[in-house]
Motif scaffolding. Structure first.
Motif, PDB file in Angstrom:
ATOM      1  N   GLN A  71       0.913  -1.031   0.016  1.00  0.00           N
ATOM      2  CA  GLN A  71      -0.136  -0.069  -0.108  1.00  0.00           C
ATOM      3  C   GLN A  71       0.902   1.305   0.193  1.00  0.00           C
ATOM      4  N   ASN A  74       2.499   1.895  -3.203  1.00  0.00           N
ATOM      5  CA  ASN A  74       1.488   2.428  -4.355  1.00  0.00           C
ATOM      6  C   ASN A  74       1.260   3.915  -4.198  1.00  0.00           C
ATOM      7  N   PHE A  77       4.594   5.645  -5.449  1.00  0.00           N
ATOM      8  CA  PHE A  77       4.711   6.019  -7.106  1.00  0.00           C
ATOM      9  C   PHE A  77       3.706   7.146  -7.711  1.00  0.00           C
ATOM     10  N   ASP A 143      -3.459   6.556  -4.146  1.00  0.00           N
ATOM     11  CA  ASP A 143      -2.899   5.382  -4.600  1.00  0.00           C
ATOM     12  C   ASP A 143      -3.306   4.891  -6.008  1.00  0.00           C
ATOM     13  N   ARG A 455       4.683  -0.403 -12.019  1.00  0.00           N
ATOM     14  CA  ARG A 455       3.853  -0.149 -10.636  1.00  0.00           C
ATOM     15  C   ARG A 455       3.523  -1.565 -10.076  1.00  0.00           C
TER      16      ARG A 455
END
Lengths: 545, 323
Positions: A71, A74, A77, A143, A455
């Motif tokens: 989490q 995410n 990025f 996210d 990702r």
């Protein structure tokens, strides 16, 4: 020493204070001070982005968890993308160097709307704070990735609306700056400064400004629609509510592809300034470069769907967008040929700004040429959404725009601050940046062609060796950046005073003192020759008459 | 590295080589010209620059040549790509359904699986749908992907040619476990595939077939591992020696495990009780080197008989089977 006399008589913009303390900055409508405001805020955001990038690469050192859970990765990025794109690369060169030098290069005292210019900076800061505020709120940071793809962005429980509002506000900042620049170029050129006597940096800013004004509203509207859908459950993009997810992707890329040219065109403009100055000769193919900026701005509108080759578009759209994408590559290639040709039979002095430009030409060429792999359907559907794409856009955006932002910082540093940076240290930083950069990102091309999707918080163990090389590269790169910024900050305080024209440049900014006077010109210059006419200077005298 | 498992994949590699070949040539020309000019026309050697404003012929040439080059790239690439968009009349249909964060495959006769089985040498049309958010159905060894978008059905055509097991990944970001949304495709001969489709042989038979007819995956020959796939164990624990997010199953052959119990390192004997405990309460004893990512507890997630089946399977095929 006409300039020296001038400097004694005129207060420079750093001495000229309309308010006390910090207010001399945040209430100033001087385009130069606003440029510096942008520079300081952007460099701050840049280092936040670098820190996130560093942590992401550290996480990629091993498959599975290294330092953070999925989490957190995410959100890393996502924020890295939002900060680097909306707060660093898009405002980037126009907001800092455009603001500072566009009026000076066309012989004006300021931009057309100085107060609007300051408002743009406030919008930028407010937008930036909105974008990162979600870090500290219940629900956690966004996210979705910087692309905000629906339906995920409608369904995730993290704070999506706040950063979206941030991007919306930043859009306005961008539109207003664009408007300001277009008007400035049309209305405030000095006598004799015809369009074809404008420096190519001004041409690039002008083309960019049009994209900002015309394309940005599309993403603004799209963002508002996502907010409405998320908050009020009106079906627009989410099929569960009766919407169409592909509509979002189209609208998003109709802005975000031209946005790529908002990011790169000003950098191309800077290159067209630096090369003639250090080669002491006129640019090769002035008109071709000027028009290729416009061509890129125009064709750039019609290639957006190359981001969507695997999204389920019709086969005809795939073919048409692939063909157009190949064609848009040509004007960029032509510019590269022109720049290299400008070095031919020059009288070249290899200083730090030119070294950065050479680094740019190499890295940007790799970025551009790998763009052909992505424009080609057969290869794109294999490498899209993999590390290949990550590598490609870092070569273009970082190796292209950011490297030129560094070049511009060195090139115009003496003019902006009236101090010289330390040349040796500046040159020492370049091998670190070059080697670190290529270790960090070239490995990603190989990873991507091997099928490593982007990702990804975790990955298959066979990718680890390349990830390790890449992570070590990130450390070397950051060391190089630290040396470079450290040198500039140190020089700000300890650097030797700069001359008015340390490089022997012929555009107008080099004909006024360093730092420039508050009103730029004592007398508005009359221009009677092209921007890179080196035949008229011998030594350090008048480019204005 | 660079596994390719179909003719289409090899064609894509050729397009790649064509584009990269031209690109490398251009990059070298640009870079060398730049470096040579900077050295040759250094201010010391060439104090006075020549003011060359341009050269019409040269500029036209270097516009036309790139246009011609990119056009050849476009047509070559498009001609290869067509194969994945044109559905041949003898194509078999498989429906691919993505949801956070797993794949399901539906065959025309009603069979449903978590891993994909395909016959070699026959074109397959995938009809790709999503239950929730965007995903992307990506098989790197076939050099192709197509997004799974909710509310619409996308398709792509693949003709697998090589017997083997290949990874399937999700390539469109879909939230928390996006990076764990892996499964596999097993390509087997048409005869074996038909038997499987008609229910004459099971998944395990095909996996063993692949193991005995391709590189790697040899461990598969010693047992029936269907349940390890059904319960998702193999997402983190590999059946062969490859390291995964968790330790591989062959590591059980060491008989002893170095584990971390309440912060202290200790060595335990691998027996059935250890296996049972590790499945139901994984956080109590974590194998050294794998502390970073704890395994989710399987308590209440698997039935007692399934637990016993897994424990027996691991015990007899790995702990007691030293090969």
């Amino acid at each position: 020493m006409a300039n020296g006399v001038l400097a004694e008589r005129l207060e420079n913009y750093l001495e000229h204070k309309t308010h006390k303390g910090i207010f001399a900055w945040i209430l100033s409508t001087d385009h130069k001070r606003i440029g510096i405001l942008y520079l300081v805020s952007m460099v701050t955001f840049f280092w936040v982005g670098v820190t996130l990038g560093f942590l992401m690469k550290l996480e990629m050192l091993t498959p599975g968890k290294t330092i953070v859970d999925a989490q957190t990765y995410n959100t890393f990025f996502t924020l890295h993308g939002i900060i680097m794109i909306f707060l660093f690369i898009i405002p980037g060169i126009p907001a800092v160097f455009g603001n500072f030098f566009l009026p000076i290069q066309i012989g004006a005292r300021d931009v057309a709307f100085p107060r609007l210019n300051l408002l743009s900076w406030y919008l930028y800061i407010i937008g930036g704070l909105f974008a990162i505020a979600s870090l500290f709120l219940q629900g956690g940071p966004i996210d979705t990735g910087w692309t905000f793809y629906v339906p995920y962005s409608i369904r995730t429980t993290t704070n999506v609306i706040l950063p979206l509002l941030g991007a919306f506000i930043l859009g306005f900042s961008s539109i207003l700056t664009g408007l300001n620049f277009i008007t400035t170029v049309h209305r405030l050129r000095a006598p004799g400064m015809t369009f074809f006597r404008m420096p190519l940096f001004v041409w690039a800013l002008y083309a960019t400004a049009w994209i900002q004004v015309v394309a940005t509203p599309v993403v603004g509207i799209t963002i508002v629609l996502v907010i409405i859908e998320r908050a009020l459950h009106v079906g627009i993009f989410d099929p569960a509510l009766g919407g169409d997810p592909l509509l979002f992707q189209h609208l998003f890329w109709i802005y975000s592809h031209p946005a790529v040219y908002i990011m790169i065109l000003p950098a191309m403009g800077v290159v067209s300034e630096i090369i003639p100055t250090f080669a002491r000769r006129t640019i090769f193919g002035y008109k071709v470069i000027a028009f290729s900026s416009l061509a890129i701005a125009l064709i750039g509108y019609f290639v957006w769907a190359h981001h969507m080759f695997s999204s389920g578009m019709s086969n005809t759209s795939r073919a048409v967008f692939s063909l157009l994408t190949f064609l848009v590559a040509v004007p960029s290639g032509v510019k590269v040929f022109n720049w290299v040709a400008t070095l031919y039979k020059g009288s070249i002095e290899l200083r730090a700004p030119l070294i950065y430009v050479m680094m740019f030409i190499f890295l940007f060429s790799i970025g551009g040429l790998t763009g052909l792999v992505l424009g080609s359907l057969a290869t794109d559907v294999h490498v899209t959404d993999t590390y290949f794409v990550v590598a490609h856009f870092h070569y273009v955006m970082f190796g292209g725009t950011a490297i030129i932002l560094f070049a511009a910082l060195h090139y115009w540093f003496p003019k902006m601050f009236g101090k010289m940076y330390y040349e040796k240290l500046a040159i020492w930083a370049t091998p670190f940046i070059f080697i670190g950069f290529n270790m960090l990102y070239f490995t990603m091309f190989i990873l991507g062609y091997n099928g490593m999707p982007r990702r990804y918080w975790s990955y298959l163990p066979e990718y680890q060796t390349l990830h390790i090389i890449s992570t070590v590269g990130s450390w070397i790169l950051i060391a190089g950046l630290a040396i470079m910024f450290g040198n500039l900050i140190y020089s700000l305080f300890k650097g030797k005073p700069a001359e008015a024209n340390p490089w022997g440049g012929v555009t107008l900014e080099w004909q006024i003192p360093s730092p420039p006077p508050a009103e730029n010109f004592e007398e508005i210059p009359v221009v009677n020759h092209g921007p890179y006419d080196f035949s008229i200077i011998n030594g350090n005298s008048d480019g204005k008459s | 590295m660079f596994v390719s498992a179909s003719n289409y994949a090899k064609n894509v590699d050729s397009v790649m080589l064509y584009i990269i070949g031209i690109s490398v040539a251009l990059l070298l020309i640009i870079t060398f010209a730049m470096i040579i000019f900077v050295i040759r026309y250094n201010r010391k050697k060439n104090p006075i620059a020549s003011q060359i404003e341009g050269n019409k012929t040269l500029e036209v040439v270097w516009i036309i040549i790139p246009v011609a080059l990119v056009l050849t790239m476009f047509f070559y690439s498009f001609s290869v790509y067509k194969e994945s968009r044109v559905v041949p009349p003898n194509a078999m249909n498989v429906k691919v359904e993505a949801k956070m964060w797993a794949w399901k495959f539906y065959y025309d006769n009603g069979k449903v699986t978590d891993t994909l089985f395909l016959p070699a040498g026959r074109p397959v049309k995938f009809n790709i749908v999503s239950q929730d958010v965007n995903h992307s159905f990506y098989i790197p060894a076939f050099r192709i992907k197509e997004d799974a978008v909710p509310g619409r059905e996308n398709y792509m055509v693949v003709k697998p040619e090589q017997i083997g097991a290949f990874d399937i990944a999700c390539a469109e970001y879909c939230g928390l476990n996006h990076s764990l949304m892996y499964t596999r495709v097993y390509v087997v001969p048409e005869k074996e595939f038909a038997q499987w489709l008609n229910g004459e042989v099971d998944d395990d038979y095909l996996r063993k077939y692949v193991a005995s007819h391709s590189e790697g995956y040899k461990d598969y020959l010693s047992g029936s591992y269907a349940i390890l796939f059904a319960k998702g164990c193999v997402q983190c624990h590999n059946i062969d020696e490859r390291k995964g997010i968790g330790p591989s199953f062959p590591e059980l052959r060491r008989q002893f495990a170095r584990v971390n119990v309440g912060g202290k390192d200790t060595t335990v004997v691998i027996d059935k009780e250890y296996l049972r405990e590790s499945i139901l309460y994984p956080e109590t004893m974590i194998v050294k080197g794998y502390e970073k990512q704890a395994m989710p507890s399987m308590l209440n997630k698997i039935k007692d008989e399934e637990l016993e089946l897994i424990v027996d399977l691991l015990y007899s095929n790995f702990v007691k089977n030293k090969q």
